[in-house]
Design a protein around this motif. Sequence first.
Motif, mmCIF file in Angstrom:
data_model
loop_
_atom_site.group_PDB
_atom_site.id
_atom_site.type_symbol
_atom_site.label_atom_id
_atom_site.label_comp_id
_atom_site.label_asym_id
_atom_site.label_seq_id
_atom_site.Cartn_x
_atom_site.Cartn_y
_atom_site.Cartn_z
ATOM 1 N N ALA A 169 0.836 -1.203 0.000
ATOM 2 C CA ALA A 169 0.000 0.000 0.000
ATOM 3 C C ALA A 169 0.868 1.249 0.000
ATOM 4 O O ALA A 169 0.608 2.207 -0.739
ATOM 5 C CB ALA A 169 -0.936 -0.010 1.208
ATOM 6 N N TRP A 170 1.914 1.251 0.820
ATOM 7 C CA TRP A 170 2.831 2.388 0.852
ATOM 8 C C TRP A 170 3.464 2.598 -0.518
ATOM 9 O O TRP A 170 3.510 3.712 -1.034
ATOM 10 C CB TRP A 170 3.921 2.174 1.901
ATOM 11 N N ARG A 171 3.917 1.509 -1.102
ATOM 12 C CA ARG A 171 4.607 1.616 -2.390
ATOM 13 C C ARG A 171 3.677 2.158 -3.467
ATOM 14 O O ARG A 171 4.059 3.044 -4.237
ATOM 15 C CB ARG A 171 5.160 0.260 -2.810
ATOM 16 N N SER A 172 2.465 1.664 -3.537
ATOM 17 C CA SER A 172 1.551 2.130 -4.583
ATOM 18 C C SER A 172 1.100 3.565 -4.333
ATOM 19 O O SER A 172 0.778 4.288 -5.258
ATOM 20 C CB SER A 172 0.352 1.196 -4.705
ATOM 21 N N ARG A 173 1.117 3.987 -3.090
ATOM 22 C CA ARG A 173 0.631 5.319 -2.726
ATOM 23 C C ARG A 173 1.749 6.354 -2.670
ATOM 24 O O ARG A 173 1.602 7.449 -3.188
ATOM 25 C CB ARG A 173 -0.067 5.230 -1.368
ATOM 26 N N ASP A 174 2.891 6.015 -2.050
ATOM 27 C CA ASP A 174 3.856 7.041 -1.671
ATOM 28 C C ASP A 174 5.273 6.894 -2.208
ATOM 29 O O ASP A 174 6.095 7.748 -1.947
ATOM 30 C CB ASP A 174 3.980 7.091 -0.142
ATOM 31 N N TYR A 175 5.595 5.828 -2.910
ATOM 32 C CA TYR A 175 7.015 5.606 -3.202
ATOM 33 C C TYR A 175 7.637 6.701 -4.060
ATOM 34 O O TYR A 175 8.841 6.910 -4.026
ATOM 35 C CB TYR A 175 7.251 4.244 -3.847
ATOM 36 N N SER A 220 7.215 9.837 -3.677
ATOM 37 C CA SER A 220 7.337 11.068 -2.906
ATOM 38 C C SER A 220 8.803 11.430 -2.724
ATOM 39 O O SER A 220 9.696 10.730 -3.186
ATOM 40 C CB SER A 220 6.693 10.880 -1.527
ATOM 41 N N SER A 271 10.432 9.085 1.999
ATOM 42 C CA SER A 271 10.381 7.666 1.652
ATOM 43 C C SER A 271 11.456 6.881 2.388
ATOM 44 O O SER A 271 11.229 5.759 2.841
ATOM 45 C CB SER A 271 10.541 7.479 0.137
#
Length: 167
Positions: free
Chosen positions: A134-140, A142, A147
């Motif tokens: 979820a982090w990767r699809s949303r925030d990577y 940034s 990150s």
Amino acid sequence: LARFVAVKREVNKLQAPAGAGEVVEKLIQAVDREDAALRDLRDNWAGGDFESFQKYDKERQEVNKLRRQASAILQDLSSPSASRDRTPPSTEAATPSFTPGRTRTVDPQALQQLERNVQSVNRTWNDFQSSYDAWRSRDYSSEREASYVQLAAFVSSFRSLLAQVSN
């Protein structure tokens, strides 16, 4: 991070009864590999760099293969015919210390406890991987700094799991 405190407690319960050490050994190998892959990702990722993520994804596939092998060995030990001579249910479950035709007898109550503990650890581990995904699809994509901090938190949490599995 509170979720990883629970992982530490659960992994502490992973004490293999005699005859079931292969299960815990596979999980230790898996946790070591995922820890190394996470550290490598944290240390080598640069904004917009997909290669580091691809490398981690490839290693995570191997980690999950080890986890499936541990589960297959556990399932084999738990089957009604586990006390009879038989080959493992798949080649994936075969390990160097398992010899087809060798009898493995494990205390049923201790085995049930190990099964419950492994199921709990796997649920928590799956939650960790889902959180990462979820982090990767949303925030990577940034800022690298933010990150990097998040990746460092994942690595730190996973090191806690590693320390507990190793004990």
